[in-house]
Design an enzyme around this catalytic site. Structure first.
Site, PDB file in Angstrom:
ATOM      1  N   GLY A 103       0.886  -1.188  -0.082  1.00 27.94           N
ATOM      2  CA  GLY A 103       0.006  -0.045  -0.008  1.00 27.94           C
ATOM      3  C   GLY A 103       0.976   1.308   0.114  1.00 27.94           C
ATOM      4  N   GLY A 108      -0.067   4.984  -0.903  1.00 27.23           N
ATOM      5  CA  GLY A 108      -1.353   5.715  -0.437  1.00 27.23           C
ATOM      6  C   GLY A 108      -0.958   6.972   0.372  1.00 27.23           C
ATOM      7  N   GLN A 109      -1.733   7.461   1.156  1.00 28.61           N
ATOM      8  CA  GLN A 109      -1.399   8.670   1.982  1.00 28.61           C
ATOM      9  C   GLN A 109      -0.134   8.342   3.073  1.00 28.61           C
ATOM     10  OE1 GLN A 109      -4.606  10.246   4.647  1.00 28.61           O
ATOM     11  NE2 GLN A 109      -3.597  12.265   4.618  1.00 28.61           N
ATOM     12  N   ASP A 119       2.666  -1.847  -4.271  1.00 32.39           N
ATOM     13  CA  ASP A 119       1.054  -1.433  -4.568  1.00 32.39           C
ATOM     14  C   ASP A 119       0.547  -2.116  -5.586  1.00 32.39           C
ATOM     15  OD1 ASP A 119      -1.161   0.117  -4.294  1.00 32.39           O
ATOM     16  OD2 ASP A 119      -0.085   1.398  -3.133  1.00 32.39           O
ATOM     17  N   ASP A 126      -0.714  -7.516  -5.549  1.00 30.73           N
ATOM     18  CA  ASP A 126      -2.053  -7.430  -5.243  1.00 30.73           C
ATOM     19  C   ASP A 126      -2.150  -8.097  -3.656  1.00 30.73           C
ATOM     20  OD1 ASP A 126      -4.737  -7.620  -4.913  1.00 30.73           O
ATOM     21  OD2 ASP A 126      -5.078  -8.661  -6.631  1.00 30.73           O
ATOM     22  N   TYR A 150     -15.986  -0.046   7.417  1.00 28.75           N
ATOM     23  CA  TYR A 150     -14.557   0.243   7.721  1.00 28.75           C
ATOM     24  C   TYR A 150     -14.213   0.065   9.331  1.00 28.75           C
ATOM     25  CZ  TYR A 150     -10.244   3.224   8.067  1.00 28.75           C
ATOM     26  OH  TYR A 150      -8.984   3.539   8.420  1.00 28.75           O
ATOM     27  N   LYS A 161     -11.894  -2.713  10.945  1.00 27.27           N
ATOM     28  CA  LYS A 161     -10.714  -2.518  11.653  1.00 27.27           C
ATOM     29  C   LYS A 161     -10.861  -3.041  13.058  1.00 27.27           C
ATOM     30  CE  LYS A 161      -8.273  -0.196   9.142  1.00 27.27           C
ATOM     31  NZ  LYS A 161      -6.978  -0.825   8.455  1.00 27.27           N
TER      32      LYS A 161
END
Ligand code: SER
Length: 315
Positions: A8, A11-12, A34, A52, A142, A146
């Protein structure tokens, strides 16, 4: 030798974490991964591999072949996007975690970082200075993913000795890469629009108070947690992290100190309901006691950093 795989990476959080981990441990020790193709398999000054996270076979054989010792698993759908695609969000947020937890259980990994979120809390959770241990009835896809993930992390630690570490991130504020599909995204978007147009329409109401954190603090927290001696890590679900709590109104007032003509208007959408179910502020005394966490960024400092750095050509 430490060999980190960051899944990932685009991402941010990923982009900034890749940069910081490479600074600390050397570019050759940190592989970015990613789902996107990347020219020459290079990303931010080091190796990149297309993976993936939903392809268990592919991820497992990569980890084993390349003798990866640590995985930072950041691939996920955030709160707002997840509400629009619940099936995929559940699949993405959970399956990847099992793949990585199982690799550690089988002895292929020494350590795992997996991010949790303030989204694990829900409407019945005490809102102010939300404790580490409290009522958790998340009402978003979400948040449910989590919370379930946290339970599984703790389970794998208790039953198989997996060294998995986690933080419940507040909303993260950064200028390097744009956030993707969260409820706290307004607190990033606002800086681009303030700088570009001098105005912003917030999708959360003026008094919606949420815990937030400047990315530099969040990255430091992540690495400090991962590098802390194993005996200091007492919580294997996920650590509360406080940061700075503010409302769109307070944030806009701080921005006005720099851009006096800045104007904010409000037009709430479906994200308001998500925000209303989350805490106003967080008690992070366990992180402070266990691994000596101290945040550095105040609202004032964060706002001036953001206004200095946001690149308005990105929007
Ligand atoms: N910032 C995230 C979101 O808004 C919370 O973890 O979805």
């Amino acid at each position: 030798m430490k060999k980190i795989l960051l899944i990932g990476a685009c991402g941010q959080i990923g982009t900034e974490l890749v940069i910081e981990l490479r600074k600390r441990f050397g570019a050759q020790c940190v592989i970015a991964a990613d789902v996107h193709d990347m020219e020459n398999n290079q990303f931010l000054g080091g190796e990149y591999t297309k993976l993936d996270v939903l392809n268990k076979e592919q991820v497992s054989s990569y980890v084993i072949k390349n003798k990866i010792t640590e995985v930072y698993l950041l691939a996920a759908l955030l709160s707002a996007t997840a509400e629009k695609n619940p099936d995929f969000a559940w699949k993405l947020n959970m399956e990847g975690l099992f793949t990585i937890l199982d690799l550690a259980k089988e002895g292929y990994l020494k350590k795992i970082f997996w991010p949790s979120s303030i989204a694990v809390f829900g409407p019945t959770t005490p809102k102010d200075l939300t404790p580490q241990y409290t009522i958790m009835e998340p009402s978003t896809v979400y948040g449910i993913s989590k919370q379930a993930g946290e339970r599984w992390c703790e389970y794998y630690f208790n039953n198989f000795g997996v060294d998995v570490r986690s933080i419940r991130y507040p909303g993260l504020i950064s200028y390097t890469s744009l956030p993707g599909g969260g409820t706290t995204d307004y607190a990033v978007d606002i800086f681009y629009h303030a700088k570009k147009e001098g105005k912003y329409t917030s999708f959360l109401s003026e008094n919606t108070k949420l815990p937030m954190m400047f990315m530099e603090d969040a990255i430091r927290a992540t690495i400090e947690l991962m590098e802390a001696p194993i005996e200091n890590i007492k919580i294997r679900s996920s650590y509360n992290l406080g940061g700075i709590s503010f409302t769109p109104k307070t944030l806009s007032e701080e921005i006005k100190k720099h851009i006096s003509e800045f104007e904010i208007t409000y037009n709430q959408d479906f994200r308001q309901k998500i925000a209303d179910s989350w805490p106003n502020s967080i008690d992070d005394s366990f992180a402070k006691n266990d691994w000596n966490w101290r945040e550095q960024f105040t609202l004032e400092k964060m706002v001036s950093e953001m206004l200095r750095h946001v690149d308005i050509s990105k929007i």
